[in-house]
Motif scaffolding. Structure first.
Motif, PDB file in Angstrom:
ATOM      1  N   LYS A 292      -6.560  24.857  40.602  1.00 42.05           N
ATOM      2  CA  LYS A 292      -5.595  25.940  40.779  1.00 42.05           C
ATOM      3  C   LYS A 292      -4.674  26.046  39.561  1.00 42.05           C
ATOM      4  CE  LYS A 292      -2.101  27.603  44.037  1.00 42.05           C
ATOM      5  NZ  LYS A 292      -1.367  27.307  45.311  1.00 42.05           N
ATOM      6  N   GLY A 293      -4.243  24.851  39.028  1.00 43.90           N
ATOM      7  CA  GLY A 293      -3.384  24.864  37.852  1.00 43.90           C
ATOM      8  C   GLY A 293      -4.101  25.405  36.626  1.00 43.90           C
ATOM      9  N   LEU A 294      -5.377  25.009  36.442  1.00 35.53           N
ATOM     10  CA  LEU A 294      -6.148  25.509  35.312  1.00 35.53           C
ATOM     11  C   LEU A 294      -6.386  27.010  35.420  1.00 35.53           C
ATOM     12  CD1 LEU A 294      -8.789  22.633  34.926  1.00 35.53           C
ATOM     13  CD2 LEU A 294      -6.825  23.121  33.454  1.00 35.53           C
ATOM     14  N   LYS A 295      -6.633  27.458  36.634  1.00 34.23           N
ATOM     15  CA  LYS A 295      -6.833  28.891  36.840  1.00 34.23           C
ATOM     16  C   LYS A 295      -5.574  29.664  36.481  1.00 34.23           C
ATOM     17  CE  LYS A 295      -8.231  32.232  40.378  1.00 34.23           C
ATOM     18  NZ  LYS A 295      -8.620  32.400  41.805  1.00 34.23           N
ATOM     19  N   GLN A 296      -4.419  29.095  36.869  1.00 37.20           N
ATOM     20  CA  GLN A 296      -3.157  29.751  36.545  1.00 37.20           C
ATOM     21  C   GLN A 296      -2.924  29.761  35.030  1.00 37.20           C
ATOM     22  OE1 GLN A 296       0.168  28.049  38.587  1.00 37.20           O
ATOM     23  NE2 GLN A 296       1.667  29.414  37.639  1.00 37.20           N
ATOM     24  N   THR A 297      -3.294  28.651  34.341  1.00 37.02           N
ATOM     25  CA  THR A 297      -3.138  28.594  32.883  1.00 37.02           C
ATOM     26  C   THR A 297      -4.029  29.630  32.193  1.00 37.02           C
ATOM     27  OG1 THR A 297      -2.612  26.236  33.007  1.00 37.02           O
ATOM     28  CG2 THR A 297      -3.342  27.085  30.880  1.00 37.02           C
ATOM     29  N   LYS A 298      -5.266  29.733  32.663  1.00 36.42           N
ATOM     30  CA  LYS A 298      -6.171  30.732  32.098  1.00 36.42           C
ATOM     31  C   LYS A 298      -5.619  32.140  32.279  1.00 36.42           C
ATOM     32  CE  LYS A 298     -10.455  28.090  32.664  1.00 36.42           C
ATOM     33  NZ  LYS A 298     -11.776  28.034  33.360  1.00 36.42           N
ATOM     34  N   GLN A 299      -5.015  32.367  33.438  1.00 35.17           N
ATOM     35  CA  GLN A 299      -4.433  33.680  33.687  1.00 35.17           C
ATOM     36  C   GLN A 299      -3.273  33.954  32.737  1.00 35.17           C
ATOM     37  OE1 GLN A 299      -5.639  35.915  35.718  1.00 35.17           O
ATOM     38  NE2 GLN A 299      -4.030  37.444  35.425  1.00 35.17           N
ATOM     39  N   THR A 377       4.365  28.506  26.205  1.00 41.56           N
ATOM     40  CA  THR A 377       3.501  27.317  26.108  1.00 41.56           C
ATOM     41  C   THR A 377       2.642  27.225  27.349  1.00 41.56           C
ATOM     42  OG1 THR A 377       5.168  25.911  27.135  1.00 41.56           O
ATOM     43  CG2 THR A 377       5.186  26.059  24.717  1.00 41.56           C
ATOM     44  N   SER A 378       1.498  26.514  27.206  1.00 44.08           N
ATOM     45  CA  SER A 378       0.592  26.287  28.344  1.00 44.08           C
ATOM     46  C   SER A 378      -0.219  25.031  28.091  1.00 44.08           C
ATOM     47  CB  SER A 378      -0.334  27.498  28.538  1.00 44.08           C
ATOM     48  OG  SER A 378      -1.162  27.667  27.405  1.00 44.08           O
ATOM     49  N   HIS A 379      -0.788  24.491  29.188  1.00 49.07           N
ATOM     50  CA  HIS A 379      -1.620  23.294  29.087  1.00 49.07           C
ATOM     51  C   HIS A 379      -2.983  23.679  28.530  1.00 49.07           C
ATOM     52  CE1 HIS A 379       1.370  21.211  31.391  1.00 49.07           C
ATOM     53  NE2 HIS A 379       1.242  22.087  32.380  1.00 49.07           N
ATOM     54  N   VAL A 421      -1.039  20.817  24.166  1.00 49.54           N
ATOM     55  CA  VAL A 421      -0.304  22.004  24.611  1.00 49.54           C
ATOM     56  C   VAL A 421      -0.578  23.148  23.641  1.00 49.54           C
ATOM     57  CG1 VAL A 421       1.960  22.998  25.061  1.00 49.54           C
ATOM     58  CG2 VAL A 421       1.495  20.593  25.663  1.00 49.54           C
ATOM     59  N   CYS A 422      -0.902  24.330  24.188  1.00 48.77           N
ATOM     60  CA  CYS A 422      -1.072  25.546  23.393  1.00 48.77           C
ATOM     61  C   CYS A 422       0.253  26.308  23.369  1.00 48.77           C
ATOM     62  CB  CYS A 422      -2.174  26.434  23.974  1.00 48.77           C
ATOM     63  SG  CYS A 422      -3.802  25.684  23.908  1.00 48.77           S
ATOM     64  N   TRP A 423       0.555  26.927  22.210  1.00 45.89           N
ATOM     65  CA  TRP A 423       1.793  27.696  22.139  1.00 45.89           C
ATOM     66  C   TRP A 423       1.541  29.009  21.409  1.00 45.89           C
ATOM     67  CZ3 TRP A 423       3.371  28.965  17.237  1.00 45.89           C
ATOM     68  CH2 TRP A 423       2.895  28.189  16.196  1.00 45.89           C
ATOM     69  N   MET A 424       2.398  29.986  21.647  1.00 46.90           N
ATOM     70  CA  MET A 424       2.331  31.280  20.982  1.00 46.90           C
ATOM     71  C   MET A 424       3.762  31.756  20.754  1.00 46.90           C
ATOM     72  SD  MET A 424       0.701  34.928  22.221  1.00 46.90           S
ATOM     73  CE  MET A 424      -0.963  34.409  21.910  1.00 46.90           C
TER      74      MET A 424
END
Length: 428
Positions: A292-299, A377-379, A421-424
């Motif tokens: 669920k967390g990965l799905k939210q990150t992808k979103q 930021t995101s995982h 961590v990915c950032w933009m």
């Protein structure tokens, strides 16, 4: 020797002459009345001598099809004569009542049921009793003396027992190793005694014979079987048997089941399987949360990409506007630099770092923005201990046009093996 409740009703003196004549007639026929007799001492029968105290109710427990005999006898004083005898049945559970039989001097017994007869001077018999005969049987004798009329009664309580109906007339015992929740914990071995189509009247309570020789009554049951969970805290292994006492069966011998052998290895295996199932459920739950967390990150990344594309379109529009309005290349470059996005990846935990936190990281933009940009930021990658809940925080601080600092840590008992961590950063 049993004793009776008597009730006396006074008769007015104006009727003395009529009563005297009646009493003489009754006395003359007394020796013709077939059930007026003396009861010798020591005989197991009732001796009524009115007036007398109330006699305790005598109980009769019979099986269906047996015959009831209540040998009540009556002895009267010389000045007393029997006017009538009546037998009545009363339900112990409801107000239902019906007359069984009656008898007048010089007549034969008038019974309402062909199964009913009389014994002794005031006793009653009922052949082939059934469950519907359960209740109180009362005899009421009306006596007449020189001055009053007396009514004496006695009651017998009848319980007609109905044997339980067991499938194939065979009691079976099974051991069920499915975990069973009790008030004191989880039982990993449960005995099931059955199968019952009807549990009898009164309701039977089977007994469990334990390996140490004890007999334990079972109360818990469902529609067809009685349930006996073995003690979760100290299960006794060995052989068990289920039985119904003969007194519940209307027969001479107990009804006994097969023997089952409760083995320690089976209990331990069942317990381990139960614990493994619990661990699997917890693992599946954690996996669902991670997915669920990965799905939210992808979103979130998808939304960031859409925003980036929108920014790109905006920049292209600006470029077109510049070209259309003959802006100089220097002015166009300034506007492009002012409206741009930059992305990157930063590692917070790595195996090479012995799975330890590398500390807060400072990220420097490849080219300074014209102003302070917005940063998300995101995982990107998470490798954690699956045996505990995943608890993580990320904080962006010290943000400027040149860069920012990133703090990303777990908390509580979460253990991290690897984390990026990915950032933009965008200025629009």
């Amino acid at each position: 020797m049993l004793k009776l409740l008597w009730i006396a009703t006074e008769i007015p003196k104006s009727e003395a002459v009529r009563i005297s004549n009646t009493m003489m007639w009754i006395f003359a026929h007394a020796f013709l009345f077939p059930f007026l007799l003396l009861v010798p001492g020591g005989v197991d029968a009732l001796s009524w001598v009115p007036p007398g105290p109330v006699e305790e109710v005598r109980k009769y427990d019979l099986c269906e099809g047996q015959n009831l005999s209540v040998p009540w006898n009556l002895t009267t004083d010389p000045v007393e004569n029997i006017v009538s005898i009546k037998w009545t049945w009363k339900s112990g559970a409801t107000s239902e009542e019906r007359e069984l039989a009656s008898l007048l001097p010089g007549d034969s017994v008038n019974a309402t049921d062909s199964r009913v007869g009389h014994v002794g001077s005031a006793g009653i018999t009922i052949n082939n009793v059934s469950a519907s005969d359960t209740g109180d049987i009362e005899v009421k004798v009306t006596l007449q003396n020189q001055s009053s009329q007396l009514v004496v009664t006695h009651v017998a309580r009848l319980l007609v027992m109905v044997a339980p109906d067991v499938e194939n007339e065979k009691l079976t015992l099974e051991v069920d190793y499915t975990p069973y929740q009790t008030k004191t914990g989880v039982s990993y071995a449960t005995l099931r005694c059955g199968r019952f189509h009807h549990r009898g009247v009164p309701t039977v309570h089977p007994m469990i014979e334990t390996p140490d020789g004890q007999s334990v009554s079972i109360a818990a049951h469902n529609d067809h079987e009685y349930i006996y969970p073995l003690d979760p805290g100290g299960t006794t292994v060995g052989q068990y048997r289920c039985q119904l006492p003969a007194k519940n069966l209307c027969q001479d011998a107990n009804l006994r089941s097969n023997v089952v052998d409760v083995k320690a290895n089976d209990i331990r295996l069942n317990k381990l399987e139960h614990l493994l199932s619990q661990l699997q459920q917890e693992h599946d739950h954690d996996k669902q949360n991670t997915q669920k967390g990965l799905k939210q990150t992808k979103q979130e990344l998808k939304q960031a990409k859409q925003k980036q594309d929108q920014t790109k379109k905006t920049l292209e529009g600006v470029k077109r506007d510049v070209q259309k309005n003959h802006h100089t290349s220097e002015e166009l470059g300034h506007r492009v630099n002012a409206m741009r996005c930059e992305t990157g990846v930063v590692t917070m935990y790595t195996p090479a770092n012995h799975f330890a936190y590398r500390g807060d990281q400072y990220i420097t933009f490849s080219k300074s923005f014209a102003n302070k940009p917005a940063v998300i930021t995101s995982h990107c990658l998470i490798d954690s201990d699956g045996g505990v809940n995943l608890r993580m925080t990320m904080v962006v601080y010290a943000l400027s046009a040149r860069g920012f600092k990133l703090e990303a840590k777990p908390w509580a008992d979460t253990y991290i093996f690897q984390w990026t961590v990915c950032w933009m950063a965008c200025l629009v």
